[in-house]
Each structure stands twice: as structure tokens, then as C-alpha cells.
Design a protein around this motif. Sequence first.
Motif, PDB file in Angstrom:
ATOM      1  N   MET A 181       0.852  -1.180   0.000  1.00 34.96           N
ATOM      2  CA  MET A 181       0.000   0.000   0.000  1.00 34.96           C
ATOM      3  C   MET A 181       0.896   1.241   0.000  1.00 34.96           C
ATOM      4  O   MET A 181       1.787   1.356   0.840  1.00 34.96           O
ATOM      5  CB  MET A 181      -0.904  -0.033   1.241  1.00 34.96           C
ATOM      6  N   PRO A 182       0.682   2.161  -0.922  1.00 37.22           N
ATOM      7  CA  PRO A 182       1.511   3.372  -0.970  1.00 37.22           C
ATOM      8  C   PRO A 182       1.361   4.208   0.303  1.00 37.22           C
ATOM      9  O   PRO A 182       0.277   4.294   0.881  1.00 37.22           O
ATOM     10  CB  PRO A 182       0.970   4.128  -2.179  1.00 37.22           C
ATOM     11  N   SER A 183       2.467   4.814   0.725  1.00 36.68           N
ATOM     12  CA  SER A 183       2.434   5.639   1.935  1.00 36.68           C
ATOM     13  C   SER A 183       3.551   6.673   1.893  1.00 36.68           C
ATOM     14  O   SER A 183       4.464   6.590   1.084  1.00 36.68           O
ATOM     15  CB  SER A 183       2.585   4.770   3.182  1.00 36.68           C
ATOM     16  N   PHE A 184       3.444   7.654   2.791  1.00 39.16           N
ATOM     17  CA  PHE A 184       4.506   8.629   2.995  1.00 39.16           C
ATOM     18  C   PHE A 184       4.489   9.055   4.454  1.00 39.16           C
ATOM     19  O   PHE A 184       3.524   8.800   5.168  1.00 39.16           O
ATOM     20  CB  PHE A 184       4.351   9.851   2.070  1.00 39.16           C
ATOM     21  N   ASP A 185       5.572   9.681   4.899  1.00 35.48           N
ATOM     22  CA  ASP A 185       5.679  10.190   6.266  1.00 35.48           C
ATOM     23  C   ASP A 185       5.692  11.710   6.237  1.00 35.48           C
ATOM     24  O   ASP A 185       6.434  12.312   5.453  1.00 35.48           O
ATOM     25  CB  ASP A 185       6.958   9.697   6.948  1.00 35.48           C
ATOM     26  N   ALA A 186       4.891  12.314   7.100  1.00 36.35           N
ATOM     27  CA  ALA A 186       4.941  13.762   7.314  1.00 36.35           C
ATOM     28  C   ALA A 186       5.853  13.984   8.521  1.00 36.35           C
ATOM     29  O   ALA A 186       5.579  13.472   9.605  1.00 36.35           O
ATOM     30  CB  ALA A 186       3.549  14.321   7.574  1.00 36.35           C
ATOM     31  N   VAL A 187       6.958  14.706   8.314  1.00 32.88           N
ATOM     32  CA  VAL A 187       7.959  14.877   9.366  1.00 32.88           C
ATOM     33  C   VAL A 187       8.288  16.358   9.552  1.00 32.88           C
ATOM     34  O   VAL A 187       7.966  17.191   8.711  1.00 32.88           O
ATOM     35  CB  VAL A 187       9.255  14.091   9.052  1.00 32.88           C
ATOM     36  N   LEU A 188       8.951  16.642  10.640  1.00 32.40           N
ATOM     37  CA  LEU A 188       9.404  17.991  10.959  1.00 32.40           C
ATOM     38  C   LEU A 188      10.897  17.891  11.276  1.00 32.40           C
ATOM     39  O   LEU A 188      11.276  17.611  12.415  1.00 32.40           O
ATOM     40  CB  LEU A 188       8.609  18.526  12.155  1.00 32.40           C
ATOM     41  N   GLU A 189      11.746  18.073  10.261  1.00 33.61           N
ATOM     42  CA  GLU A 189      13.181  17.912  10.422  1.00 33.61           C
ATOM     43  C   GLU A 189      13.928  19.112   9.855  1.00 33.61           C
ATOM     44  O   GLU A 189      13.971  19.294   8.641  1.00 33.61           O
ATOM     45  CB  GLU A 189      13.664  16.648   9.690  1.00 33.61           C
ATOM     46  N   PRO A 190      14.534  19.933  10.712  1.00 33.41           N
ATOM     47  CA  PRO A 190      15.337  21.046  10.196  1.00 33.41           C
ATOM     48  C   PRO A 190      16.693  20.546   9.705  1.00 33.41           C
ATOM     49  O   PRO A 190      17.165  19.489  10.129  1.00 33.41           O
ATOM     50  CB  PRO A 190      15.500  21.949  11.424  1.00 33.41           C
ATOM     51  N   ASP A 191      17.303  21.297   8.830  1.00 32.22           N
ATOM     52  CA  ASP A 191      18.655  20.991   8.362  1.00 32.22           C
ATOM     53  C   ASP A 191      19.630  21.564   9.392  1.00 32.22           C
ATOM     54  O   ASP A 191      19.922  22.760   9.395  1.00 32.22           O
ATOM     55  CB  ASP A 191      18.881  21.596   6.979  1.00 32.22           C
ATOM     56  N   LEU A 192      20.127  20.699  10.281  1.00 33.00           N
ATOM     57  CA  LEU A 192      20.947  21.159  11.404  1.00 33.00           C
ATOM     58  C   LEU A 192      22.286  21.736  10.960  1.00 33.00           C
ATOM     59  O   LEU A 192      22.850  22.595  11.645  1.00 33.00           O
ATOM     60  CB  LEU A 192      21.155  20.030  12.408  1.00 33.00           C
ATOM     61  N   VAL A 193      22.789  21.301   9.821  1.00 33.29           N
ATOM     62  CA  VAL A 193      24.042  21.854   9.300  1.00 33.29           C
ATOM     63  C   VAL A 193      23.834  23.326   8.932  1.00 33.29           C
ATOM     64  O   VAL A 193      24.653  24.194   9.261  1.00 33.29           O
ATOM     65  CB  VAL A 193      24.542  21.040   8.091  1.00 33.29           C
ATOM     66  N   GLU A 194      22.719  23.609   8.266  1.00 35.64           N
ATOM     67  CA  GLU A 194      22.415  24.992   7.893  1.00 35.64           C
ATOM     68  C   GLU A 194      22.102  25.839   9.119  1.00 35.64           C
ATOM     69  O   GLU A 194      22.422  27.031   9.159  1.00 35.64           O
ATOM     70  CB  GLU A 194      21.269  25.048   6.884  1.00 35.64           C
ATOM     71  N   VAL A 195      21.476  25.242  10.137  1.00 38.33           N
ATOM     72  CA  VAL A 195      21.230  25.974  11.388  1.00 38.33           C
ATOM     73  C   VAL A 195      22.559  26.376  12.015  1.00 38.33           C
ATOM     74  O   VAL A 195      22.749  27.525  12.424  1.00 38.33           O
ATOM     75  CB  VAL A 195      20.386  25.126  12.376  1.00 38.33           C
ATOM     76  N   ARG A 196      23.498  25.428  12.070  1.00 42.22           N
ATOM     77  CA  ARG A 196      24.822  25.726  12.635  1.00 42.22           C
ATOM     78  C   ARG A 196      25.522  26.820  11.834  1.00 42.22           C
ATOM     79  O   ARG A 196      26.101  27.745  12.404  1.00 42.22           O
ATOM     80  CB  ARG A 196      25.684  24.466  12.665  1.00 42.22           C
ATOM     81  N   ASN A 197      25.455  26.726  10.498  1.00 44.88           N
ATOM     82  CA  ASN A 197      26.090  27.746   9.661  1.00 44.88           C
ATOM     83  C   ASN A 197      25.465  29.118   9.881  1.00 44.88           C
ATOM     84  O   ASN A 197      26.169  30.129   9.960  1.00 44.88           O
ATOM     85  CB  ASN A 197      25.981  27.357   8.179  1.00 44.88           C
ATOM     86  N   ALA A 198      24.142  29.166   9.992  1.00 49.67           N
ATOM     87  CA  ALA A 198      23.454  30.436  10.203  1.00 49.67           C
ATOM     88  C   ALA A 198      23.816  31.041  11.556  1.00 49.67           C
ATOM     89  O   ALA A 198      24.044  32.253  11.668  1.00 49.67           O
ATOM     90  CB  ALA A 198      21.946  30.246  10.106  1.00 49.67           C
ATOM     91  N   VAL A 199      23.918  30.205  12.588  1.00 52.51           N
ATOM     92  CA  VAL A 199      24.291  30.709  13.918  1.00 52.51           C
ATOM     93  C   VAL A 199      25.740  31.192  13.905  1.00 52.51           C
ATOM     94  O   VAL A 199      26.057  32.237  14.500  1.00 52.51           O
ATOM     95  CB  VAL A 199      24.053  29.630  14.999  1.00 52.51           C
ATOM     96  N   ASP A 200      26.619  30.476  13.222  1.00 52.30           N
ATOM     97  CA  ASP A 200      28.013  30.913  13.125  1.00 52.30           C
ATOM     98  C   ASP A 200      28.120  32.255  12.400  1.00 52.30           C
ATOM     99  O   ASP A 200      28.864  33.146  12.829  1.00 52.30           O
ATOM    100  CB  ASP A 200      28.861  29.865  12.407  1.00 52.30           C
ATOM    101  N   GLN A 201      27.381  32.407  11.308  1.00 49.45           N
ATOM    102  CA  GLN A 201      27.380  33.682  10.587  1.00 49.45           C
ATOM    103  C   GLN A 201      26.819  34.804  11.450  1.00 49.45           C
ATOM    104  O   GLN A 201      27.327  35.925  11.434  1.00 49.45           O
ATOM    105  CB  GLN A 201      26.558  33.571   9.301  1.00 49.45           C
ATOM    106  N   SER A 202      25.766  34.495  12.221  1.00 50.66           N
ATOM    107  CA  SER A 202      25.162  35.500  13.099  1.00 50.66           C
ATOM    108  C   SER A 202      26.148  35.929  14.173  1.00 50.66           C
ATOM    109  O   SER A 202      26.269  37.123  14.482  1.00 50.66           O
ATOM    110  CB  SER A 202      23.899  34.951  13.757  1.00 50.66           C
ATOM    111  N   ALA A 203      26.846  34.956  14.759  1.00 53.34           N
ATOM    112  CA  ALA A 203      27.823  35.271  15.797  1.00 53.34           C
ATOM    113  C   ALA A 203      28.937  36.148  15.230  1.00 53.34           C
ATOM    114  O   ALA A 203      29.398  37.093  15.888  1.00 53.34           O
ATOM    115  CB  ALA A 203      28.403  33.982  16.376  1.00 53.34           C
ATOM    116  N   LYS A 204      29.354  35.859  14.018  1.00 53.45           N
ATOM    117  CA  LYS A 204      30.396  36.654  13.377  1.00 53.45           C
ATOM    118  C   LYS A 204      29.912  38.084  13.133  1.00 53.45           C
ATOM    119  O   LYS A 204      30.633  39.049  13.397  1.00 53.45           O
ATOM    120  CB  LYS A 204      30.801  35.999  12.061  1.00 53.45           C
ATOM    121  N   GLU A 205      28.668  38.221  12.643  1.00 56.48           N
ATOM    122  CA  GLU A 205      28.133  39.561  12.390  1.00 56.48           C
ATOM    123  C   GLU A 205      27.943  40.347  13.684  1.00 56.48           C
ATOM    124  O   GLU A 205      28.264  41.532  13.748  1.00 56.48           O
ATOM    125  CB  GLU A 205      26.799  39.482  11.646  1.00 56.48           C
TER     126      GLU A 205
END
Length: 164
Positions: free
Chosen positions: A1-25
Motif C-alpha cells: 500500500m503506498p504511503s509517505f511520512d509527514a515529518v518535521l526535520e530542520p537541516d541542522l548543518v544549515e542551522v549551525r552555519n546560520a548561527v556561526d554567521q550571526s555570531a560573526k556579524e
Amino acid sequence: MPSFDAVLEPDLVEVRNAVDQSAKEVGTRFDFKGTSARVELGDRGMEVTLYGDSDFQIGQVKDIVLAKLAKRGVDVRFVDAGAKVEKIGGDKVKQLLRIKSGIDSEHAKKIQSLVKHSKLKVQASIQGDSVRVAGAKRDDLQAAIALLRQEVADLPLAFTNFRE
């Protein structure tokens, strides 16, 4: 039977990069020179702590972090800014931002009831921190995805594990 999963998963690598850029700014901005304004990422990458000298400064730092997250492609709906600004001594303040990961039981039940009352020929079941939607036809599953994208606007849902 066809199926899919609805999930809530952030890209943690991009979160880390964004926080690093924010800290630098924050570290190089002229209006933050000589203040305690800074941004720190928690050990698991699911918490961002903002520090500053006043509520106004915390707001500025939060705006920087949210802008960097958006620029790196991380949906700002992943950020839970529900924590209040708290004093940490003297005139210093901090605020904790949580990064949402996994659908909590309240939202999972909401998604399950939405699918149930949609009159589509699909079934939804809660699988830990995701919701699995199964149906007989692929078209019904695609209609369920469209319904969830439209009705659950407060969560940046992703649809994974599509199976035939």
C-alpha cells in the motif's frame, strides 16, 4: 500500500552555519562593540542562546539570527521563540530559542484528524515523532499532501519516505 511520512526535520548543518554567521556579524557590528551581545549554539544544535544588555538588543540579535536562517534556507517556523527574556545578573539578559524537530503529539493528533475528516481514502497513523499516511492510490496521497500543506501552515512539514 503506498504511503509517505509527514515529518518535521530542520537541516541542522544549515542551522549551525546560520548561527556561526550571526555570531560573526554580532561580533563585528559597530553598535554591538563593548556590549555583551553574542549568539551561542547549544551542544545538540537544537538550542540557540542570545545574550545582550537589554531587551532591545536581544531583539536586534534575534532579527540577525532569523535573517541568517532564512538566507540559508531554514524555515523560520522551526524556531520556537516562546521563552521569555530573562535577567542573568546586573544589566545582562538572555533568551533561549529552541529549534523544533519532530511533530509533537498535539500537532500529530491535529494532522491525523485533518486527514480523517478530509473524506480522502487515506489513513493517518502516528509513528513516534512523525505521521504516516497510507492510501490505495497515489493521487489520494498527493491530495493529502496538498491538504496538509494548506491546513497546517504553522509547521514547516516535509514529506519523506514515499513508498509504492
